[in-house]
Write a protein that holds these residues in place. Structure first.
Motif, PDB file in Angstrom:
ATOM      1  N   LEU A 153       9.715   8.543   1.735  1.00 17.42           N
ATOM      2  CA  LEU A 153      10.089   7.227   1.275  1.00 17.42           C
ATOM      3  C   LEU A 153      11.587   6.975   1.230  1.00 17.42           C
ATOM      4  O   LEU A 153      12.259   7.589   0.762  1.00 17.42           O
ATOM      5  N   THR A 154      11.811   5.889   1.989  1.00 17.33           N
ATOM      6  CA  THR A 154      13.189   5.473   2.042  1.00 17.33           C
ATOM      7  C   THR A 154      13.658   4.182   1.634  1.00 17.33           C
ATOM      8  O   THR A 154      13.320   2.966   2.422  1.00 17.33           O
ATOM      9  N   PRO A 155      14.038   4.029   0.100  1.00 22.05           N
ATOM     10  CA  PRO A 155      14.328   2.638  -0.284  1.00 22.05           C
ATOM     11  C   PRO A 155      15.595   1.954   0.163  1.00 22.05           C
ATOM     12  O   PRO A 155      16.811   2.909   0.508  1.00 22.05           O
ATOM     13  N   GLY A 156      16.040   0.684   0.118  1.00 17.74           N
ATOM     14  CA  GLY A 156      17.384   0.390   0.334  1.00 17.74           C
ATOM     15  C   GLY A 156      18.248   0.477  -1.177  1.00 17.74           C
ATOM     16  O   GLY A 156      17.581   1.030  -2.202  1.00 17.74           O
ATOM     17  N   ARG A 157      19.075  -0.090  -1.122  1.00 20.06           N
ATOM     18  CA  ARG A 157      20.129   0.122  -2.280  1.00 20.06           C
ATOM     19  C   ARG A 157      20.794  -1.331  -2.574  1.00 20.06           C
ATOM     20  O   ARG A 157      21.429  -1.895  -2.030  1.00 20.06           O
ATOM     21  N   ALA A 158      20.489  -1.781  -3.904  1.00 20.47           N
ATOM     22  CA  ALA A 158      21.325  -2.899  -4.261  1.00 20.47           C
ATOM     23  C   ALA A 158      22.561  -2.935  -4.404  1.00 20.47           C
ATOM     24  O   ALA A 158      23.020  -1.563  -4.366  1.00 20.47           O
ATOM     25  N   SER A 159      23.274  -3.728  -4.628  1.00 20.45           N
ATOM     26  CA  SER A 159      24.864  -3.619  -4.872  1.00 20.45           C
ATOM     27  C   SER A 159      25.054  -2.866  -6.113  1.00 20.45           C
ATOM     28  O   SER A 159      25.787  -2.236  -6.395  1.00 20.45           O
ATOM     29  N   SER A 160      23.844  -3.049  -7.011  1.00 19.63           N
ATOM     30  CA  SER A 160      24.240  -2.245  -8.280  1.00 19.63           C
ATOM     31  C   SER A 160      23.782  -0.759  -8.058  1.00 19.63           C
ATOM     32  O   SER A 160      24.020  -0.122  -9.166  1.00 19.63           O
ATOM     33  N   GLY A 161      23.326  -0.473  -7.207  1.00 15.51           N
ATOM     34  CA  GLY A 161      23.004   1.145  -6.915  1.00 15.51           C
ATOM     35  C   GLY A 161      21.504   1.302  -6.919  1.00 15.51           C
ATOM     36  O   GLY A 161      21.153   2.405  -6.809  1.00 15.51           O
ATOM     37  N   TYR A 162      20.653   0.275  -7.640  1.00 16.99           N
ATOM     38  CA  TYR A 162      19.381   0.533  -7.881  1.00 16.99           C
ATOM     39  C   TYR A 162      18.673   0.483  -6.623  1.00 16.99           C
ATOM     40  O   TYR A 162      19.027   0.052  -5.644  1.00 16.99           O
ATOM     41  N   ARG A 163      17.503   1.359  -6.556  1.00 16.85           N
ATOM     42  CA  ARG A 163      16.631   1.636  -5.376  1.00 16.85           C
ATOM     43  C   ARG A 163      15.953  -0.071  -5.151  1.00 16.85           C
ATOM     44  O   ARG A 163      15.609  -0.564  -6.166  1.00 16.85           O
ATOM     45  N   GLU A 164      15.886  -0.256  -3.949  1.00 14.83           N
ATOM     46  CA  GLU A 164      15.198  -1.712  -3.614  1.00 14.83           C
ATOM     47  C   GLU A 164      13.994  -1.075  -2.662  1.00 14.83           C
ATOM     48  O   GLU A 164      14.245  -0.577  -1.620  1.00 14.83           O
ATOM     49  N   TYR A 165      12.707  -1.458  -2.953  1.00 22.46           N
ATOM     50  CA  TYR A 165      11.696  -1.035  -2.109  1.00 22.46           C
ATOM     51  C   TYR A 165      11.109  -2.511  -1.372  1.00 22.46           C
ATOM     52  O   TYR A 165      10.932  -3.459  -2.053  1.00 22.46           O
ATOM     53  N   ASP A 166      10.542  -2.378  -0.358  1.00 26.30           N
ATOM     54  CA  ASP A 166       9.982  -3.579   0.302  1.00 26.30           C
ATOM     55  C   ASP A 166       8.555  -3.343   0.211  1.00 26.30           C
ATOM     56  O   ASP A 166       7.981  -2.256  -0.206  1.00 26.30           O
ATOM     57  N   ASP A 167       7.565  -4.385   0.625  1.00 29.06           N
ATOM     58  CA  ASP A 167       6.294  -4.132   0.589  1.00 29.06           C
ATOM     59  C   ASP A 167       5.374  -3.125   1.523  1.00 29.06           C
ATOM     60  O   ASP A 167       4.678  -2.651   0.914  1.00 29.06           O
ATOM     61  N   ARG A 168       6.253  -2.808   2.249  1.00 29.09           N
ATOM     62  CA  ARG A 168       5.707  -1.478   3.256  1.00 29.09           C
ATOM     63  C   ARG A 168       5.437  -0.313   2.283  1.00 29.09           C
ATOM     64  O   ARG A 168       4.861   0.693   2.442  1.00 29.09           O
ATOM     65  N   ALA A 169       6.564  -0.210   1.299  1.00 32.41           N
ATOM     66  CA  ALA A 169       6.720   1.004   0.483  1.00 32.41           C
ATOM     67  C   ALA A 169       5.352   1.365  -0.441  1.00 32.41           C
ATOM     68  O   ALA A 169       4.887   2.467  -0.406  1.00 32.41           O
ATOM     69  N   VAL A 170       4.646   0.210  -0.588  1.00 36.16           N
ATOM     70  CA  VAL A 170       3.378   0.286  -1.522  1.00 36.16           C
ATOM     71  C   VAL A 170       2.207   0.982  -0.522  1.00 36.16           C
ATOM     72  O   VAL A 170       1.715   1.844  -0.885  1.00 36.16           O
ATOM     73  N   VAL A 171       2.385   0.690   0.811  1.00 36.64           N
ATOM     74  CA  VAL A 171       1.455   1.160   1.574  1.00 36.64           C
ATOM     75  C   VAL A 171       1.741   2.610   1.964  1.00 36.64           C
ATOM     76  O   VAL A 171       0.973   3.631   2.076  1.00 36.64           O
ATOM     77  N   THR A 172       3.021   2.992   1.961  1.00 38.56           N
ATOM     78  CA  THR A 172       3.399   4.263   2.249  1.00 38.56           C
ATOM     79  C   THR A 172       3.102   5.175   1.021  1.00 38.56           C
ATOM     80  O   THR A 172       2.717   6.274   1.302  1.00 38.56           O
ATOM     81  N   VAL A 173       3.667   4.665  -0.151  1.00 38.72           N
ATOM     82  CA  VAL A 173       3.200   5.617  -1.193  1.00 38.72           C
ATOM     83  C   VAL A 173       1.599   5.765  -1.191  1.00 38.72           C
ATOM     84  O   VAL A 173       1.142   7.062  -1.589  1.00 38.72           O
ATOM     85  N   ARG A 174       0.864   4.757  -1.040  1.00 40.93           N
ATOM     86  CA  ARG A 174      -0.646   5.156  -1.169  1.00 40.93           C
ATOM     87  C   ARG A 174      -0.900   6.128  -0.047  1.00 40.93           C
ATOM     88  O   ARG A 174      -1.779   7.017  -0.249  1.00 40.93           O
ATOM     89  N   ARG A 175      -0.455   6.175   1.157  1.00 45.51           N
ATOM     90  CA  ARG A 175      -0.845   7.145   2.108  1.00 45.51           C
ATOM     91  C   ARG A 175      -0.650   8.556   1.756  1.00 45.51           C
ATOM     92  O   ARG A 175      -1.051   9.440   1.921  1.00 45.51           O
ATOM     93  N   VAL A 176       0.922   8.735   1.074  1.00 45.89           N
ATOM     94  CA  VAL A 176       1.460   9.699   0.527  1.00 45.89           C
ATOM     95  C   VAL A 176       0.378  10.316  -0.302  1.00 45.89           C
ATOM     96  O   VAL A 176      -0.193  11.717  -0.381  1.00 45.89           O
ATOM     97  N   ARG A 177      -0.310   9.616  -1.498  1.00 43.45           N
ATOM     98  CA  ARG A 177      -1.004  10.008  -2.288  1.00 43.45           C
ATOM     99  C   ARG A 177      -2.164  10.412  -1.685  1.00 43.45           C
ATOM    100  O   ARG A 177      -2.791  11.374  -2.173  1.00 43.45           O
ATOM    101  N   VAL A 178      -2.970   9.909  -0.880  1.00 45.78           N
ATOM    102  CA  VAL A 178      -4.241  10.186  -0.347  1.00 45.78           C
ATOM    103  C   VAL A 178      -3.810  11.555   0.376  1.00 45.78           C
ATOM    104  O   VAL A 178      -4.848  12.402   0.416  1.00 45.78           O
ATOM    105  N   LEU A 179      -2.960  11.727   1.159  1.00 50.57           N
ATOM    106  CA  LEU A 179      -2.670  12.910   2.073  1.00 50.57           C
ATOM    107  C   LEU A 179      -2.292  14.164   0.918  1.00 50.57           C
ATOM    108  O   LEU A 179      -2.720  15.242   1.344  1.00 50.57           O
ATOM    109  N   LEU A 180      -1.559  13.939  -0.168  1.00 49.51           N
ATOM    110  CA  LEU A 180      -1.369  14.786  -1.245  1.00 49.51           C
ATOM    111  C   LEU A 180      -2.651  15.257  -1.675  1.00 49.51           C
ATOM    112  O   LEU A 180      -3.072  16.692  -1.867  1.00 49.51           O
TER     113      LEU A 180
END
Length: 121
Positions: A26-53
């Motif tokens: 998973l590769t999030p972007g970073r906000a100027s505050s340093g917080y991780r920022e995820y786009d909607d594709r991250a939801v699909v990626t995480v679901r895929r990862v969980r299925v494969l795990l």
């Protein structure tokens, strides 16, 4: 979205999401505050990862598979045929593990005097 929102939408803990990032899944972007920022594709990626795990694959194997997934499923659909032999080996490893655990259960059953019941095995 921030990590808490991604966790809520996927059912994965924030700690798991940080681990997926550490593993390169998973590769999030970073906000100027340093917080991780995820786009909607991250939801699909995480679901895929969980299925494969859940399928018993390691994160290193999953890192090889993710780039080969072509749609919203985890079916390889003919891409990355070089992974098929490795996945067959992973399946054989899991099958051997299941068989070993069933044999261990049978031994435990015999130790406690429980007859083998193949109907519920």
């Amino acid at each position: 979205m921030r990590i808490g929102e991604l966790a809520r939408r996927t059912g994965a803990s924030a700690r798991a999401l940080r681990y997926y990032e550490e593993c390169g899944l998973l590769t999030p972007g970073r906000a100027s505050s340093g917080y991780r920022e995820y786009d909607d594709r991250a939801v699909v990626t995480v679901r895929r990862v969980r299925v494969l795990l859940a399928a018993g694959l390691s994160t290193s194997v999953i890192a090889e598979i993710l780039p080969c997934v072509v749609d919203d499923t985890v079916v390889l659909a003919g891409r990355c045929p070089e992974l098929l032999d490795g996945l067959a080996r992973e399946r054989a490893r899991i099958t051997a593990d299941v068989e070993a655990r069933l044999a261990a259960r049978d031994i435990l059953d015999s130790l406690v005097g429980r007859p083998l019941d193949t109907a519920t095995a």
